[in-house]
Scaffold this motif. Structure first.
Motif, short mmCIF file in Angstrom:
data_model
loop_
_atom_site.label_atom_id
_atom_site.label_comp_id
_atom_site.label_asym_id
_atom_site.label_seq_id
_atom_site.Cartn_x
_atom_site.Cartn_y
_atom_site.Cartn_z
N LYS A 215 0.76 -0.95 0.18
CA LYS A 215 0.20 -0.12 0.17
C LYS A 215 0.46 1.15 0.02
O LYS A 215 0.37 2.23 -0.56
N ILE B 112 2.03 1.91 -3.19
CA ILE B 112 1.30 2.09 -4.45
C ILE B 112 0.92 3.54 -3.77
O ILE B 112 1.11 4.79 -5.00
N GLU B 113 0.99 4.54 -2.72
CA GLU B 113 0.89 5.54 -2.48
C GLU B 113 1.90 6.65 -3.11
O GLU B 113 1.41 7.54 -3.20
N LYS C 111 1.39 7.10 -6.70
CA LYS C 111 0.10 8.27 -6.68
C LYS C 111 0.70 9.36 -6.63
O LYS C 111 0.88 10.42 -7.93
N LYS C 112 1.53 9.19 -5.12
CA LYS C 112 2.42 10.72 -5.38
C LYS C 112 2.53 11.39 -6.06
O LYS C 112 2.59 12.45 -6.69
N GLU D 20 3.25 10.70 -9.68
CA GLU D 20 1.63 10.60 -10.53
C GLU D 20 2.33 9.82 -11.83
O GLU D 20 2.11 10.41 -12.66
N SER E 105 1.64 5.56 -12.90
CA SER E 105 0.79 4.59 -13.13
C SER E 105 1.98 3.53 -12.99
O SER E 105 3.02 3.57 -12.91
#
Length: 320
Positions: free
Chosen positions: A48, A51-52, A55-56, A58, A60
């Motif tokens: 997790k 993955i975070e 995302k931060k 930006e 994929s």
């Protein structure tokens, strides 16, 4: 541009970062490890957190090449199994397999000190070296060895435990069960122990006031700060600490003869008051003192980012 994720798994925190091919961390995320608890739960939180961080950044998941993990203990990079970690209470945990249940990417694992050393090797104080050794002066003494650009971890993935060479037979007991280990004297924990012992012998030492001003807490800075104010007992502690540290470093250099030996950890924030006398003592004692070329002793540059950066590039290290 290629991107990688490095995870620094610690007993207190799980930190993940997205690192680009220029060794730059472009996004980070972290969560408490909350030990002890089942490895599958920790693995889920690691995934997790990774993955975070993606995302931060930006990005994929498709843009990530692989996941690298630095973990305390014995990490078998060939199998992806953490064979043993007393800090995490892990025995034979298939961590790479656990992470791949959440993230369908190659996963590489390595001991955390080895990962941090590799970080310094590719992007920090040991860059441009061929052979390097990194030691970290923290709660213990961590070690990482790079030989011909590769991480050396021995035949059983448990190499580079440099903190557990004995430098004083029948000295104070180490957490590993031996007595007089390098770690007992040269870790921040060892420095604090020696500081407290000196304070008990000298009730008038400035170290008492400094600890009182810091909520009655003795830290690795206490003796150095008191030394700067002219305190004799503190100066003796610092001298003793530097002698033990220099003895261990001399042993390491005599064995490996690296191009660079870098020292990390909070104690290194002392800078020249630590580094300069260490260099002088090692220069006098090292076996190659008459050689034209000798090991450069430097302070690590990457701080807490070394573990993330090194872990992120484990794919390169393991696949060489």
């Amino acid at each position: 541009m290629k991107y990688y994720v490095g995870i620094d798994l610690g007993g207190t925190n799980i930190s993940a970062g997205v690192v680009n091919e220029n060794y730059e961390i472009i996004a980070k995320a972290s969560i408490k490890t909350n030990c002890p608890r089942p490895a599958v739960e920790i693995a889920e939180d690691m995934a997790k957190t990774a993955i975070e961080s993606i995302k931060k950044a930006e990005l994929s998941l498709d843009q990530i090449e692989w996941i690298g993990i630095g973990t305390p203990g014995i990490a078998n990079c060939a199998t992806g199994i953490i064979e043993y970690s007393n800090n995490l209470d892990f025995t034979n945990v298939p961590m790479a397999e656990y992470i791949q249940k959440y993230i369908d990417k190659p996963v590489y694992i390595e001991n955390d000190a080895n990962a941090a050393a590799y970080g310094e090797f590719v992007a920090g104080a040991a860059r441009n070296a061929v052979n390097a050794v990194c030691i970290t002066l923290g709660t213990g003494v961590g070690g990482g060895i790079i030989i011909d650009g590769k991480i050396y971890s021995g035949s059983n993935s448990a190499g580079a435990e440099l903190g557990h060479m004995v430098i004083e037979v029948d000295g104070p007991q180490c957490t590993c069960g031996r007595n007089g280990c390098f770690e007992v004297f040269s870790s921040a924990t060892g420095l604090i122990r020696m500081t407290k012992e000196a304070m008990e012998k000298d009730k008038n030492s400035t170290m008492w006031k400094l600890s009182f001003d810091r909520n009655n807490k003795v830290t690795a800075r206490t003796s150095f700060d008191a030394m700067r104010s002219g305190d004799k007992s503190a100066a003796e502690v610092v001298d003793k600490y530097i002698k033990y540290l220099s003895a261990g470093i001399t042993n390491i250099i005599n064995i490996f003869q690296p191009d660079i030996l870098c020292i990390g950890g909070g104690v290194c924030n002392e800078g020249d008051p630590l580094l300069l006398p260490v260099r002088e003592l090692v220069k006098k004692e090292v076996y190659t003192r008459n050689s034209k070329k000798n090991t450069k002793i430097v302070i690590a540059e990457l701080g807490n980012d070394a573990g993330i950066i090194g872990a992120a590039f484990l794919g390169n290290a393991i696949n060489k």
